[in-house]
Enzyme design. Structure first.
Site, PDB file in Angstrom:
ATOM      1  N   LYS A  52       0.846  -1.208   0.000  1.00  0.00           N
ATOM      2  CA  LYS A  52       0.000   0.000   0.000  1.00  0.00           C
ATOM      3  C   LYS A  52       0.876   1.252   0.000  1.00  0.00           C
ATOM      4  CE  LYS A  52      -3.827  -2.524   1.940  1.00  0.00           C
ATOM      5  NZ  LYS A  52      -4.584  -3.034   3.063  1.00  0.00           N
ATOM      6  N   GLN A  96      -5.149  -2.127   9.183  1.00  0.00           N
ATOM      7  CA  GLN A  96      -4.922  -3.422   8.542  1.00  0.00           C
ATOM      8  C   GLN A  96      -5.512  -4.545   9.398  1.00  0.00           C
ATOM      9  OE1 GLN A  96      -3.486  -3.846   5.425  1.00  0.00           O
ATOM     10  NE2 GLN A  96      -4.140  -5.963   5.644  1.00  0.00           N
ATOM     11  N   ASP A 119     -11.288   2.205   3.204  1.00  0.00           N
ATOM     12  CA  ASP A 119     -11.506   0.766   3.007  1.00  0.00           C
ATOM     13  C   ASP A 119     -12.984   0.463   2.758  1.00  0.00           C
ATOM     14  OD1 ASP A 119      -9.308  -0.894   2.904  1.00  0.00           O
ATOM     15  OD2 ASP A 119      -9.084  -1.063   5.085  1.00  0.00           O
TER      16      ASP A 119
END
Ligand code: NAP
Length: 291
Positions: A52, A96, A119
């Site tokens: 990322k 995460q 997200d």
């Protein structure tokens, strides 16, 4: 049979994002800024977060990494999330997953400001997605929709079978496929579904998101079907430096000859998931400028 090349498509989208970033900066704005919170040292999570950050560099975004050890207290993590929510120099951030067992994942997801939830896991974004309002769409379904669109795959009136109903892949995927812009007729299958083989074989578009390597075999796929293989399970391999390789949910050699379109693993859905996080972050940055 046409291969759906997620790697090549993601490169094109990265170029498009890079161009947009250049325009923003030329207009006097700071570059989009994405942060990632990483708890612990799980190998898979370390790799995903490293990707990322690398992706951000490639398109000219700023990135920040916030690290905590495995034993971080939930309150400390939630406190950091509040700080990031309030940080005006930050457009979006992700936590995460998975998190260690003592931390309530849902509580963490719900602590993120929906406006920074790139997200797309916060219930506000999920809900907005369900009723077709502008939202951050979770990265894997977003990437798959983008592949279908860019490969001009006909979806209207088609029977789409989604195998898997997780909150991050199967369920949002099924919702997007049924929306008015896509117009598929959707069946969601899961581990309790009866007659799964026949159901898969009736699909015009089959989206396999089970995490069961090699589950979808040739006889489960209709001639001319479009097959999207989301599965990425690490299996041991003597042929790679890392000692493992990624295996999809579909037996590619058996299924591909029957398909009109198919995604490979690797190089299909995975790169599109990565680039979709960048697309969401660019959207967040533009919304901030518009404020
Ligand atoms: P998950 O949370 O484990 O969900 C799996 C889903 O598949 C569940 O709904 C489960 O049913 C269903 N399922 C499992 N075995 C089944 C079977 N034998 N028959 C029918 N349904 C079955 O997994 P996930 O997070 O959605 O991920 C799925 C796969 O996609 C994994 O391989 C993951 O690594 C991969 N993935 C790839 C990307 C990418 O970018 N390429 C991104 C995300 C995930 P129940 O609900 O009944 O348990």
């Amino acid at each position: 049979m046409q291969l759906i090349d997620g790697k090549a498509t993601s490169k094109v989208i990265k170029e498009e994002i890079r161009t947009e970033v250049n325009k923003l900066v030329a207009a006097g704005h700071r570059p989009p800024h994405l942060a990632a919170i990483l708890v612990g040292h799980d190998g898979g999570s370390e790799t995903y977060v490293a990707y990322k950050i690398k992706d951000c560099e490639e398109v000219g975004f700023r990135s920040s990494l916030v690290r905590f050890e495995d034993d971080v207290e939930e309150d400390v993590l939630l406190g950091k999330i509040t700080d990031l929510n309030d940080d005006k120099e930050l457009d979006g951030f992700i936590v995460q997953l998975p998190l260690p067992g003592h931390i309530n994942e849902q509580k963490v997801i719900e602590a993120i400001d929906p406006a920074k939830d790139v997200d797309g896991f916060h219930p506000v974004n999920v809900g907005r997605t369900v009723i077709g309002l502008p939202s951050y769409i979770s990265a894997t379904p977003y990437g798959i929709i983008e592949l279908l669109r860019r490969y001009k795959i006909e979806t209207s009136g088609k029977h789409c079978v989604v195998v898997g109903r997780s909150n991050i892949v199967g369920r949002p995927m099924s919702i997007l496929m049924s929306q008015k812009s896509i117009n598929a007729t959707v069946t969601v299958a899961h581990s309790r579904t009866k007659n799964l083989e026949e159901l898969c074989a009736s699909a015009d578009i089959l989206i396999a998101a089970l995490g069961a390597p090699g589950f979808i075999k040739g006889h489960m796929v209709k001639e001319g079907a479009v097959v999207i293989d989301v599965g990425t399970t690490r299996v041991p391999s003597s042929e790679t430096k890392s000692g493992f390789r990624l295996k999809g949910d579909v037996v590619f050699e058996e299924v591909a000859p029957k398909c009109s379109f198919i995604t490979p693993v690797p190089g299909g859905v995975g790169p599109m998931t990565r680039v979709s996080l960048l697309s969401n972050t660019l959207l967040a940055a533009k919304r901030n400028i518009g404020d």
